[in-house]
Design an enzyme around this catalytic site. Structure first.
Site, PDB file in Angstrom:
ATOM      1  N   HIS B 219       0.801  -1.218   0.000  1.00 33.45           N
ATOM      2  CA  HIS B 219       0.000   0.000   0.000  1.00 33.45           C
ATOM      3  C   HIS B 219       0.832   1.265   0.000  1.00 33.45           C
ATOM      4  O   HIS B 219       0.290   2.351  -0.107  1.00 33.45           O
ATOM      5  CB  HIS B 219      -0.973  -0.013   1.186  1.00 33.45           C
ATOM      6  CG  HIS B 219      -2.146  -0.916   0.936  1.00 33.45           C
ATOM      7  ND1 HIS B 219      -2.010  -2.266   0.777  1.00 33.45           N
ATOM      8  CD2 HIS B 219      -3.473  -0.653   0.768  1.00 33.45           C
ATOM      9  CE1 HIS B 219      -3.191  -2.803   0.547  1.00 33.45           C
ATOM     10  NE2 HIS B 219      -4.099  -1.857   0.529  1.00 33.45           N
ATOM     11  N   SER B 223      -0.794  -0.928  -5.992  1.00 31.98           N
ATOM     12  CA  SER B 223      -0.646  -2.108  -6.837  1.00 31.98           C
ATOM     13  C   SER B 223       0.024  -1.765  -8.156  1.00 31.98           C
ATOM     14  O   SER B 223      -0.150  -0.667  -8.689  1.00 31.98           O
ATOM     15  CB  SER B 223      -2.027  -2.703  -7.130  1.00 31.98           C
ATOM     16  OG  SER B 223      -2.660  -3.061  -5.932  1.00 31.98           O
ATOM     17  N   LYS B 247     -14.547  -8.131  -8.435  1.00 27.33           N
ATOM     18  CA  LYS B 247     -13.756  -8.983  -9.324  1.00 27.33           C
ATOM     19  C   LYS B 247     -13.099 -10.123  -8.538  1.00 27.33           C
ATOM     20  O   LYS B 247     -13.068 -11.271  -8.998  1.00 27.33           O
ATOM     21  CB  LYS B 247     -12.694  -8.141 -10.032  1.00 27.33           C
ATOM     22  CG  LYS B 247     -11.971  -8.883 -11.130  1.00 27.33           C
ATOM     23  CD  LYS B 247     -11.151  -7.940 -11.991  1.00 27.33           C
ATOM     24  CE  LYS B 247     -10.426  -8.711 -13.065  1.00 27.33           C
ATOM     25  NZ  LYS B 247      -9.788  -7.811 -14.043  1.00 27.33           N
ATOM     26  N   ASP B 248     -12.577  -9.793  -7.353  1.00 26.81           N
ATOM     27  CA  ASP B 248     -11.966 -10.836  -6.525  1.00 26.81           C
ATOM     28  C   ASP B 248     -13.020 -11.829  -6.033  1.00 26.81           C
ATOM     29  O   ASP B 248     -12.735 -13.023  -5.899  1.00 26.81           O
ATOM     30  CB  ASP B 248     -11.239 -10.217  -5.323  1.00 26.81           C
ATOM     31  CG  ASP B 248      -9.922  -9.563  -5.722  1.00 26.81           C
ATOM     32  OD1 ASP B 248      -9.348  -9.970  -6.750  1.00 26.81           O
ATOM     33  OD2 ASP B 248      -9.478  -8.657  -5.013  1.00 26.81           O
ATOM     34  N   GLU B 291       5.644 -33.956  -2.173  1.00 27.01           N
ATOM     35  CA  GLU B 291       4.413 -33.433  -2.730  1.00 27.01           C
ATOM     36  C   GLU B 291       4.731 -32.648  -4.005  1.00 27.01           C
ATOM     37  O   GLU B 291       5.841 -32.128  -4.159  1.00 27.01           O
ATOM     38  CB  GLU B 291       3.746 -32.517  -1.699  1.00 27.01           C
ATOM     39  CG  GLU B 291       3.199 -33.289  -0.513  1.00 27.01           C
ATOM     40  CD  GLU B 291       1.884 -33.984  -0.840  1.00 27.01           C
ATOM     41  OE1 GLU B 291       1.940 -35.082  -1.414  1.00 27.01           O
ATOM     42  OE2 GLU B 291       0.826 -33.440  -0.518  1.00 27.01           O
TER      43      GLU B 291
END
Lengths: 196, 431
Positions: B219, B223, B247-248, B291
């Protein structure tokens, strides 16, 4: 807020005054600061050691340090797996051909040069006792049980990352850096061996 | 900190006003993920994955806390307590499968998040600190995932613990004592299982803490965006809420569809059947594989098969084992230096023709090949393939990136985000 600003200014004014006289004099307070912080550091270190030490092997884990094994039932060409300190141990009765193969190999060219005699006890050169723990990353190599892959050199083969050990348990090919570890052991009698 | 045009938090509700004056938490949320955080208007779906990673962590923490209510970290009962969760605890199978696959999905979204950062140059100034904190989160995730995998105390759990703690024994002199200290014994046993459980419970909260720092650092400059061009005016941005919350939210829905589809219909697809066999310290599974999310790094470890020394003298400087371990850790630690290895001022790969070629035809195939080789036994041709791919991987970051940063002629950048989106100059579009 106002009072904080005032004291700040006071100290700022004091600093240049000291500089005018040359080097800043060592104050009693400096000594107290250094002494207090050093002592706190020593104290923190003194506490950190036992705290970190709690993660070491505990007394009961260390206590399980030796075992006795009867090796009379192992025929030539056979091997048994036993457990020592929660780790597998291979006890292998080598055949005459296996001993010959181990003795005829070029020791100087090996990654961890050792002869078969150095890895066994006098008079018991057919009894190869090693940890069944690959020196690469700790897997159990194959080759002790009947029917398992023995690798390119007829000894042991680690399936995890492809390390090949010969009939003396010496690393010959693959990523492992060292020969299979020979634990401390003594023959209590002709048939009983004490490991650890 | 934010852009000067960021909306101010002005609570209308008297209760919120009362709270805000005493503890400005609503204000913090508003400025972090609400209308008070202006975000570039041109973010694509790759920018969803940070939020998705946060959601995946929440899934892991919630399912994990429930599992810990039923699990017992004791070598005698650990395996059976997991089976008890699967068979006897109401919906226990669901919680455990969600946790198991949640780990995989956490890594999937984080890898896509990292891919986004690598391609769009999100690690470059002024966002280096965000990237560095991200690498810390990634390392913590790997440690947490590993320790969690040990807890069911199946064959892969045990041998995974044996192999991974074996890395430390490669360190000269102190290696073996260090390994015994980490395990609290000579081999993985009760002490190791118990401490892994303790740390597996702790580390996710450490991750959550570092995520707060990660977002805090984000912040400061705000972004990044697909053009890599700085925000210049209000017209370049939209408020986070409602635009990106929506959107998220959509992205989260798509993510959850994939997540529940795997959890319900193929819960063991990404696991290993060997881990349904109780741990046996005397028998190694024929083929130990970590894994899937560790495979590329595991392949780098396995790629080193010969000692590094002075040729023809037999003097070994670094044994093969230590080389492999150093290279494996190095392959991740070099991310810490990435912001200073790639010196091109152009952030987005879209405007870097040479970078783009090496990225798509070099780095991406190298990582995919390493992933495949990691799952394969230590035999030819996989060893050779992983050696080539590992060599490229290191060369890409340490040699190719610094060179192309200097010789590349980037494509012309748009003057502003608004111009890139609308085709009109910023002032006209704003007016």
């Amino acid at each position: 807020m106002a009072t904080v600003k005032k004291t700040k200014k006071a100290s700022e004014n004091a600093a240049p005054a000291a500089e005018v006289q040359g080097e800043e004099p060592v104050r009693r307070r400096d000594f107290i600061h250094i002494a207090a912080i050093s002592f706190a550091g020593v104290g923190a270190g003194a506490v950190a050691l036992p705290v970190l030490g709690t993660m070491s092997a505990s007394a009961d884990v260390v206590a399980l340090s030796s075992i006795e094994v009867d090796v009379s039932k192992i025929e030539a060409g056979q091997a048994i797996k036993t457990s020592w300190r929660k780790q597998p141990v291979f006890i292998r009765n080598l055949t005459a051909e296996e001993i010959k193969a181990a003795n005829s190999a070029d020791v100087g060219a090996m990654r961890d040069p050792q002869t078969l005699a150095e890895r066994t006890q006098p008079g018991k050169e057919n009894m190869l006792i090693t940890l069944g723990v690959c020196t690469h990353l700790g897997c159990v190599p194959l080759g002790a049980a009947a029917g398992e892959v023995k690798g390119e050199f007829g000894g042991y083969f680690c399936p995890c990352h492809g390390s090949h050990y010969d009939t003396a348990g010496r690393i010959r090919k693959g990523p492992a850096p060292l020969n299979l570890q020979v634990p401390e052991y003594t023959f209590l009698s002709d048939t009983i061996v004490k490991i650890g | 900190m934010s852009f000067p045009w960021a909306q101010q938090y002005t609570p209308q509700n008297p209760v919120m006003q009362w709270v805000d004056e005493r503890l400005p938490l609503p204000r913090l949320v508003y400025n972090a993920v609400g209308a008070g955080y202006p975000v570039p208007r041109n973010l694509n779906y790759f920018w969803n994955f940070g939020v998705l990673a946060g959601a995946a962590l929440m899934i892991q923490i919630i399912t994990g806390i429930i599992l810990a209510m039923h699990y017992a970290a004791n070598v005698g009962v650990a395996f059976n307590s997991v089976e008890h969760i699967m068979r006897d605890v109401p919906a226990g199978w669901f919680i455990r499968y969600a946790h198991m696959n949640g780990a995989s999905f956490f890594f999937i979204v984080v890898y896509i998040h990292m891919f986004r950062g690598l391609y769009f140059g999100s690690y470059k100034a002024p966002r280096e600190m965000i990237w560095l904190l991200g690498v810390v989160i990634f390392l913590l995730m790997m440690a947490t995932g590993f320790m969690g995998y040990v807890l069911p105390w199946g064959q892969m759990s045990f041998w995974g613990a044996q192999v991974i703690t074996g890395f430390f024994s490669a360190i000269p002199v102190v290696g073996e004592p260090l390994r015994q200290w980490l395990l609290g014994g000579f081999a993985p046993d009760q002490a190791a299982l118990n401490r892994f459980f303790s740390l597996h419970y702790l580390l996710p909260f450490v991750i959550a803490g570092v995520i707060i720092l990660h977002i805090w650092a984000l912040h400061i400059p705000g972004s990044s965006n697909p053009t890599g061009v700085h925000v210049k005016a209000e017209a370049d941005t939209v408020p986070f809420h409602p635009y990106y919350t929506a959107k998220d939210g959509f992205g989260l829905g798509v993510f959850l569809i994939f997540f529940v589809a795997v959890t319900f219909f193929a819960p063991n697809m990404l696991g290993h059947p060997d881990n349904y066999i109780p741990a046996n310290p005397l028998s190694t599974p024929a083929h130990i594989v970590p894994e899937w999310y560790y495979l590329p790094f595991y392949a780098i470890l396995k790629a080193f098969t010969v000692d590094f020394g002075i040729p023809f003298t037999g003097i070994v400087i670094i044994p093969a084992k230590l080389m492999g371990v150093l290279a494996m850790f190095g392959s991740i630690l070099l991310f810490f230096f990435l912001p200073w290895l790639d010196t091109s001022p152009v952030r987005s790969g879209n405007y870097r023709p040479l970078f783009k070629k090496f990225f798509w035809f070099g780095l991406v195939p190298a990582v995919v090949i390493l992933g495949i080789c990691g799952a394969m036994p230590a035999e030819q041709p996989w060893v050779l393939l992983s050696q080539i791919a590992a060599a490229y991987y290191f060369a890409h970051f340490l040699i190719i990136l610094p060179i192309i940063s200097r010789i590349e002629k980037p494509l012309p950048l748009p003057n502003s985000i608004t111009e890139a989106v609308t085709g009109k100059p910023l002032e006209l579009a704003a007016a």
